[in-house]
Write a protein that holds these residues in place. Sequence first.
Motif, short mmCIF file in Angstrom:
data_model
loop_
_atom_site.label_atom_id
_atom_site.label_comp_id
_atom_site.label_asym_id
_atom_site.label_seq_id
_atom_site.Cartn_x
_atom_site.Cartn_y
_atom_site.Cartn_z
N ASN A 1 -6.42 -0.48 -16.80
CA ASN A 1 -6.51 -1.73 -16.06
C ASN A 1 -7.75 -2.47 -16.56
O ASN A 1 -8.87 -2.23 -16.09
N ARG B 1 -3.38 -18.75 -14.98
CA ARG B 1 -2.13 -17.97 -15.04
C ARG B 1 -0.92 -18.87 -14.82
O ARG B 1 0.11 -18.75 -15.51
N THR C 1 -12.46 -6.55 -22.18
CA THR C 1 -12.47 -8.00 -22.41
C THR C 1 -12.98 -8.29 -23.82
O THR C 1 -13.69 -7.47 -24.41
N THR D 1 -6.20 -1.66 -4.35
CA THR D 1 -4.95 -1.54 -3.60
C THR D 1 -3.74 -1.58 -4.53
O THR D 1 -2.79 -0.81 -4.40
N ARG D 2 -3.79 -2.48 -5.50
CA ARG D 2 -2.66 -2.63 -6.44
C ARG D 2 -2.47 -1.35 -7.26
O ARG D 2 -1.34 -0.89 -7.47
N ILE D 3 -3.58 -0.78 -7.72
CA ILE D 3 -3.47 0.43 -8.54
C ILE D 3 -3.00 1.60 -7.67
O ILE D 3 -2.21 2.44 -8.11
N GLY E 1 -11.75 -12.42 -16.28
CA GLY E 1 -10.31 -12.36 -16.03
C GLY E 1 -9.81 -13.78 -15.76
O GLY E 1 -10.59 -14.65 -15.34
N GLU F 1 -15.51 -5.01 -17.08
CA GLU F 1 -15.93 -5.80 -18.24
C GLU F 1 -17.24 -5.25 -18.78
O GLU F 1 -18.17 -4.96 -18.02
N HIS G 1 -17.10 -13.13 -14.24
CA HIS G 1 -15.97 -12.29 -14.63
C HIS G 1 -15.05 -13.13 -15.48
O HIS G 1 -14.83 -14.30 -15.20
N THR H 1 0.19 -1.56 -15.25
CA THR H 1 -1.08 -1.80 -14.56
C THR H 1 -1.82 -3.01 -15.12
O THR H 1 -3.04 -3.11 -14.99
N THR H 2 -1.09 -3.94 -15.72
CA THR H 2 -1.70 -5.21 -16.14
C THR H 2 -1.99 -6.05 -14.90
O THR H 2 -1.33 -5.92 -13.87
N ASN H 3 -2.95 -6.96 -15.03
CA ASN H 3 -3.23 -7.94 -13.98
C ASN H 3 -2.47 -9.24 -14.18
O ASN H 3 -2.60 -10.16 -13.38
N HIS I 1 -10.40 -5.65 -17.24
CA HIS I 1 -11.05 -6.59 -16.30
C HIS I 1 -11.11 -5.98 -14.90
O HIS I 1 -10.97 -6.71 -13.90
N TYR I 2 -11.28 -4.64 -14.81
CA TYR I 2 -11.28 -4.04 -13.48
C TYR I 2 -12.38 -4.68 -12.63
O TYR I 2 -13.51 -4.86 -13.08
N LEU I 3 -11.99 -5.03 -11.41
CA LEU I 3 -12.87 -5.81 -10.55
C LEU I 3 -13.01 -5.09 -9.21
O LEU I 3 -12.03 -4.74 -8.58
N ASN J 1 1.63 -12.69 -7.91
CA ASN J 1 0.32 -12.15 -8.29
C ASN J 1 0.36 -10.63 -8.43
O ASN J 1 -0.67 -10.04 -8.75
N ASP J 2 1.50 -10.03 -8.15
CA ASP J 2 1.51 -8.57 -7.98
C ASP J 2 1.52 -7.84 -9.31
O ASP J 2 1.81 -8.40 -10.35
N MET J 3 1.18 -6.57 -9.21
CA MET J 3 1.12 -5.69 -10.37
C MET J 3 2.53 -5.15 -10.64
O MET J 3 3.23 -4.76 -9.70
N PRO J 4 2.95 -5.10 -11.91
CA PRO J 4 4.33 -4.70 -12.24
C PRO J 4 4.53 -3.19 -12.20
O PRO J 4 4.86 -2.57 -13.21
N ILE J 5 4.37 -2.61 -11.02
CA ILE J 5 4.35 -1.14 -10.88
C ILE J 5 5.71 -0.50 -11.11
O ILE J 5 5.79 0.70 -11.32
N GLY K 1 0.80 -1.22 0.00
CA GLY K 1 0.00 0.00 0.00
C GLY K 1 0.83 1.27 0.00
O GLY K 1 0.32 2.35 0.28
N ARG L 1 -7.78 -5.19 -6.38
CA ARG L 1 -7.33 -4.48 -7.56
C ARG L 1 -7.06 -3.01 -7.23
O ARG L 1 -6.07 -2.43 -7.66
#
Lengths: 231, 231
Positions: free
Chosen positions: B156, A176, B8, B175-177, A170, B193, A168, B133-135, B158-160, A135-139, A43, B173
């Motif tokens: 981003n 993955r 998607t 938190t990651r962004i 994804g 989606e 959904h 910001t890929t998943n 498939h935003y969930l 699983n993390d985002m490639p920030i 975070g 998602r």
Amino acid sequence: MNVILASTSTLFGGNYLEYLKDELIKLFAGLDEIIFIPFARPGGISHEEYTGKARDFFSKLNIRVKGLHEFNDPISAIDAAKGFFTGGGNTFLLVKTLHELGLMEQLSENIKKGKPYLGCSAGSNIGGMNMKTTNDMPIVYPSSFECMGLVPFNLNPHYLDPNPELKHNGETRETRIMEFLTQNNIKVIGLREGNWVRILDHKITTEGSEYTRIFEAGKNPYECPPGSMLV
Amino acid sequence: MNVILASTSTLFGGNYLEYLKDELIKLFAGLDEIIFIPFARPGGISHEEYTGKARDFFSKLNIRVKGLHEFNDPISAIDAAKGFFTGGGNTFLLVKTLHELGLMEQLSENIKKGKPYLGCSAGSNIGGMNMKTTNDMPIVYPSSFECMGLVPFNLNPHYLDPNPELKHNGETRETRIMEFLTQNNIKVIGLREGNWVRILDHKITTEGSEYTRIFEAGKNPYECPPGSMLV
């Protein structure tokens, strides 16, 4: 080696590291101080604040915690340390920082000599061969995805089973990991929350409350009960 | 420009590209052939099989589809093409392949000259500034995370939204962004989606059935209705 690579630091509804307390007393037995590696910054939390969180927990075990960011010479600090804990957060940020500071190999060598190591989530990913199953985002862009290779496989922390009710499209976690196996011939340990990988001397086992899901190229994924040997 | 960047390819319970059909008739109006870029290989599917899937759909629109992998000289193929479609799958594999073959810039230049482009999921990610910001799982190591920059922000797909009932401590998602925004000052468009970003001439809008969630450094995330201008 003497290592715990845990899926998560915190179980749903629980407190930080609480479910691992008895294991950590054994892991760090005889130690009065460890170094905390706060670089994954969940975070975006500061190194200081994150180290404080680890310090609060370990004070209950009478173990002092120093943050690796506090040292002017982190390489010497790693060589002088008695044990290590790398917290979770963003694996890309953690791996980028470790490579930039030249610490990945230094940390690996010290752990392979027998110093106790605890990793949670991102801190567990770096115990694997590489970070290609995070699983993390490639920030941020790390100079390499290579990790410590404490174990001859990769980990997928917070492994999550597909939810058949989710409307959904994804990819699921399993999809993955199967994609990873089309590009890499490295075993992947899907660590559900509540589980950890334990390295003790030359034995590597899966431990915790859940079955562990294992993925290998050319095989169907399969499940192992707690206590199973992984190598 | 004349571009659709979709969250998607397939809505839950729907068929491939079905929900976008009317939009695609407009996007590719007057074209009898497009090039499909199959490099993201969802689930490890072959380039041939993936191109076949796109070909089946576009045959209903009387548009022929050639796979970019079919050409000995993909750079010339891109220069000669009338329009493009990049399918979803693994963004790391897609970006690695495009950079290896020297195609990212070539594709970008052709689209910026006005050739129609459809991206879905990973194919939409490459329309943004970079792929940070890929998943997707980092199953391969690209030489760079930079993308085409058709829009001055990141997507981003498939935003969930967070699921309050999930007893799991992996990051949401959002938190990651938010972690991305601690490291980068680039706006992020959370595309649920059913939604897509439309570029038509110099206008960029969010379209589709859902509100779009937007993330900017130093602001609380906010929602935009379909039809909102994004720049």
